[in-house]
Write a protein that holds these residues in place. Structure first.
Motif, PDB file in Angstrom:
ATOM      1  N   TRP A 207       0.833  -1.212   0.000  1.00 48.31           N
ATOM      2  CA  TRP A 207       0.000   0.000   0.000  1.00 48.31           C
ATOM      3  C   TRP A 207       0.862   1.255   0.000  1.00 48.31           C
ATOM      4  N   LEU A 208       1.930   1.258   0.772  1.00 50.20           N
ATOM      5  CA  LEU A 208       2.825   2.411   0.820  1.00 50.20           C
ATOM      6  C   LEU A 208       3.532   2.640  -0.513  1.00 50.20           C
ATOM      7  N   LYS A 209       3.823   1.566  -1.241  1.00 51.32           N
ATOM      8  CA  LYS A 209       4.558   1.695  -2.488  1.00 51.32           C
ATOM      9  C   LYS A 209       3.701   2.255  -3.614  1.00 51.32           C
ATOM     10  N   ASP A 210       2.531   1.649  -3.821  1.00 52.13           N
ATOM     11  CA  ASP A 210       1.756   2.070  -4.999  1.00 52.13           C
ATOM     12  C   ASP A 210       0.250   1.966  -4.802  1.00 52.13           C
ATOM     13  N   GLY A 211      -0.196   1.884  -3.567  1.00 49.51           N
ATOM     14  CA  GLY A 211      -1.627   1.734  -3.328  1.00 49.51           C
ATOM     15  C   GLY A 211      -2.077   0.287  -3.296  1.00 49.51           C
ATOM     16  N   GLY A 212      -1.432  -0.549  -4.109  1.00 50.99           N
ATOM     17  CA  GLY A 212      -1.619  -1.990  -4.015  1.00 50.99           C
ATOM     18  C   GLY A 212      -2.870  -2.577  -4.627  1.00 50.99           C
ATOM     19  N   GLY A 213      -3.906  -1.812  -4.844  1.00 55.59           N
ATOM     20  CA  GLY A 213      -5.129  -2.377  -5.385  1.00 55.59           C
ATOM     21  C   GLY A 213      -6.109  -2.793  -4.300  1.00 55.59           C
ATOM     22  N   ASP A 350      -7.311   3.897   2.894  1.00 60.13           N
ATOM     23  CA  ASP A 350      -6.592   4.949   2.168  1.00 60.13           C
ATOM     24  C   ASP A 350      -6.398   6.206   3.004  1.00 60.13           C
ATOM     25  N   ALA A 351      -7.220   6.408   4.028  1.00 59.82           N
ATOM     26  CA  ALA A 351      -7.056   7.572   4.900  1.00 59.82           C
ATOM     27  C   ALA A 351      -6.112   7.293   6.062  1.00 59.82           C
ATOM     28  N   MET A 352      -5.579   6.097   6.129  1.00 56.43           N
ATOM     29  CA  MET A 352      -4.664   5.748   7.207  1.00 56.43           C
ATOM     30  C   MET A 352      -3.366   6.533   7.067  1.00 56.43           C
ATOM     31  N   PRO A 353      -2.871   7.152   8.157  1.00 60.94           N
ATOM     32  CA  PRO A 353      -1.616   7.907   8.054  1.00 60.94           C
ATOM     33  C   PRO A 353      -0.460   7.003   7.637  1.00 60.94           C
ATOM     34  N   ARG A 354       0.469   7.554   6.874  1.00 66.65           N
ATOM     35  CA  ARG A 354       1.566   6.743   6.348  1.00 66.65           C
ATOM     36  C   ARG A 354       2.470   6.222   7.469  1.00 66.65           C
ATOM     37  N   LEU A 433       5.454  -8.000  -6.852  1.00 68.24           N
ATOM     38  CA  LEU A 433       4.892  -8.358  -8.149  1.00 68.24           C
ATOM     39  C   LEU A 433       3.416  -8.012  -8.251  1.00 68.24           C
ATOM     40  N   GLY A 434       2.761  -7.892  -7.080  1.00 69.19           N
ATOM     41  CA  GLY A 434       1.367  -7.466  -7.078  1.00 69.19           C
ATOM     42  C   GLY A 434       0.428  -8.551  -7.547  1.00 69.19           C
TER      43      GLY A 434
END
Length: 460
Positions: A207-213, A350-354, A433-434
């Motif tokens: 999730w931190l890298k690219d949102g992850g889907g 998605d609203a979770m702080p990084r 690899l996702g």
């Protein structure tokens, strides 16, 4: 090298082997059930996000299962090489229990694992789901038999000794020995927490890298909620387990608490440097009457001290620190999972702080650390006995020289270090690899057979 005690080297070698081995069953036991949850969610909703999660984590399961099997084989060898006295003395109990594990759990896993890994697009959906269920059940059944044996070694019952050899007299008592229910429940929940934080940590990394889907968001949310629900249960079960240990192995509790004298109003020691030579604690920070309250549920409760077991109690420092490491990690799990669950429930992933995502990543393998700490407390806390009151560790070691044991120990440690680094690297590669193959493509590709194309997934 011959000056080093072979007993110490043999103990270190077995500890290294079992420490490496236990990492992987700790994952597969609960991950099988997580995969079943992902598959059932997909069957119910037909949402591809759940199937994406299944495809990723079934690869983690396969890798962990293989590592667990291989590392378990080296452990079994040591019963004959380093510890022949163990099977000579208690083989009439240990042998059948290990055989039950192979004949029931391992065969069940072996038969249906192939369908689970390779059969998604080759068998009806209900067959694949059933295979996942049976593999998950097999991992739990395997844990059951191993914990039965380990618990019996801690609290042996249902036996008699004839001509110096242990013989079973009551298999029901052996299987359901006094500590087994607590130890099994504690281990199963520990596995679930390990997997929850592994899934949460790797999902947070993606999730931190690219949102992850969407699949990443689903697994992150599910893992955090599972951890938040399970950690209070584990604390409760741990308390029951501690009370059971106080009843059957009071010297272990005394060492864990660094309590040197039997007395009332025993403080709960938060920090200290135990000194076995002087039988005291240096730099002690403690909560007055805390240990009595926890163990006896009253401030005036009398807690056994190590002075009652001089010459027959486990080393204090490893138990004292191991227990506090386990509890400390548990408290960190509790705080992080509850805060993350609260944040996700209020505003979504998605609203979770990084920074919270980074905290989850940092706790990815926290379950491993807590499990190892607890395992060391359990196993070192049985010393000087291999089977409590029946067989001492020193009486089971084989006539293997220090040089031979040291050489194999060095080789084991080098191989395990490489394998562990490779395992962790592969996990993060899988996460990076996702999304994996979609419908119509197997999760684990195999060469196509000549003739008609392989059938696609059929409806349940």
């Amino acid at each position: 090298m011959d000056a080093i005690d072979p007993l110490i080297l043999a103990r270190i070698q077995f500890a290294a082997n079992i420490s490496f081995h236990i990492l992987f069953p700790t994952i597969t036991i609960a991950l099988g059930w997580a995969l079943l949850g992902f598959k059932l969610a997909y069957n119910r909703t037909k949402d591809e996000a759940w199937m994406d999660a299944y495809r990723l984590w079934v690869k983690v399961f396969a890798l962990s299962f293989a590592m667990g099997v291989v590392s378990g084989i080296t452990m079994s060898f040591q019963f004959g090489t380093n510890w022949p006295g163990y099977m000579e003395k208690v083989g009439n109990v240990a042998g059948p229990l290990l055989a039950y594990e192979v004949l029931t759990a391992f065969f069940l896993e072996a038969v249906f694992l192939g369908i689970m890994l390779f059969g998604f697009s080759r068998v009806p959906n209900w067959v694949h789901t059933m295979a996942t269920l049976l593999v998950a059940g097999g991992t739990t059944l395997s844990a059951f038999w191993i914990i039965v044996l380990n618990s019996w070694m801690q609290t042996p019952v249902g036996y008699e000794i004839r001509d110096g050899v242990v013989h079973a007299t009551d298999w029901w008592a052996i299987v359901f020995n006094p500590s087994m229910p607590y130890r099994l429940t504690h281990m199963l929940i520990a596995s679930a927490l390990t997997v929850a934080f592994l899934i949460a940590g790797m999902s947070a990394w993606r999730w931190l890298k690219d949102g992850g889907g969407e699949g990443v968001r689903r697994t992150l949310k599910a893992a955090v909620y599972a951890a938040a629900l399970l950690i209070p249960v584990q604390i409760f079960v741990g308390d029951l387990h501690g009370l059971n240990t106080l009843e059957h192995q009071p010297q272990k509790i005394a060492a864990m608490e660094a309590n040197w004298e039997t007395r009332s109003h025993v403080p709960l020691v938060l920090f200290a440097i135990p000194d076995e030579a002087d039988r005291t604690n240096h730099l002690e920070i403690a909560v007055p009457s805390g240990a009595s309250l926890i163990l006896k549920h009253e401030a005036a409760g009398v807690v056994p001290g190590l002075d009652d077991y001089q010459g027959n109690h486990p080393p204090v420092a490893p138990l004292f620190w191991g227990f506090r490491i386990m509890v400390g990690i548990g408290m960190a799990m509790l705080a992080l999972s509850w805060f993350a669950a609260w944040k996700i429930r209020r505003r979504g992933v998605d609203a979770m702080p990084r920074w919270l995502g980074h905290a989850l990543v940092a706790m990815t393998f926290s379950g491993w650390a807590a499990t190892l700490a607890g395992w060391y407390v359990t196993e070192i806390g049985r010393q000087p006995w291999l089977v409590t009151g029946v067989l001492k560790t020193a009486d089971a070691v084989g006539p293997v020289g220090s040089t031979m044991v040291a050489g194999s120990l060095t080789l084991y440690l080098a191989v395990y270090a490489v394998l562990l680094a490779a395992y962790v690297a592969v996990l993060y590669r899988l996460a990076r690899l996702g999304k994996a193959a979609r419908d119509g493509k197997p999760m684990f590709p195999v060469p196509a057979a000549e003739g008609p194309a392989a059938p696609q997934e059929r409806p349940a």
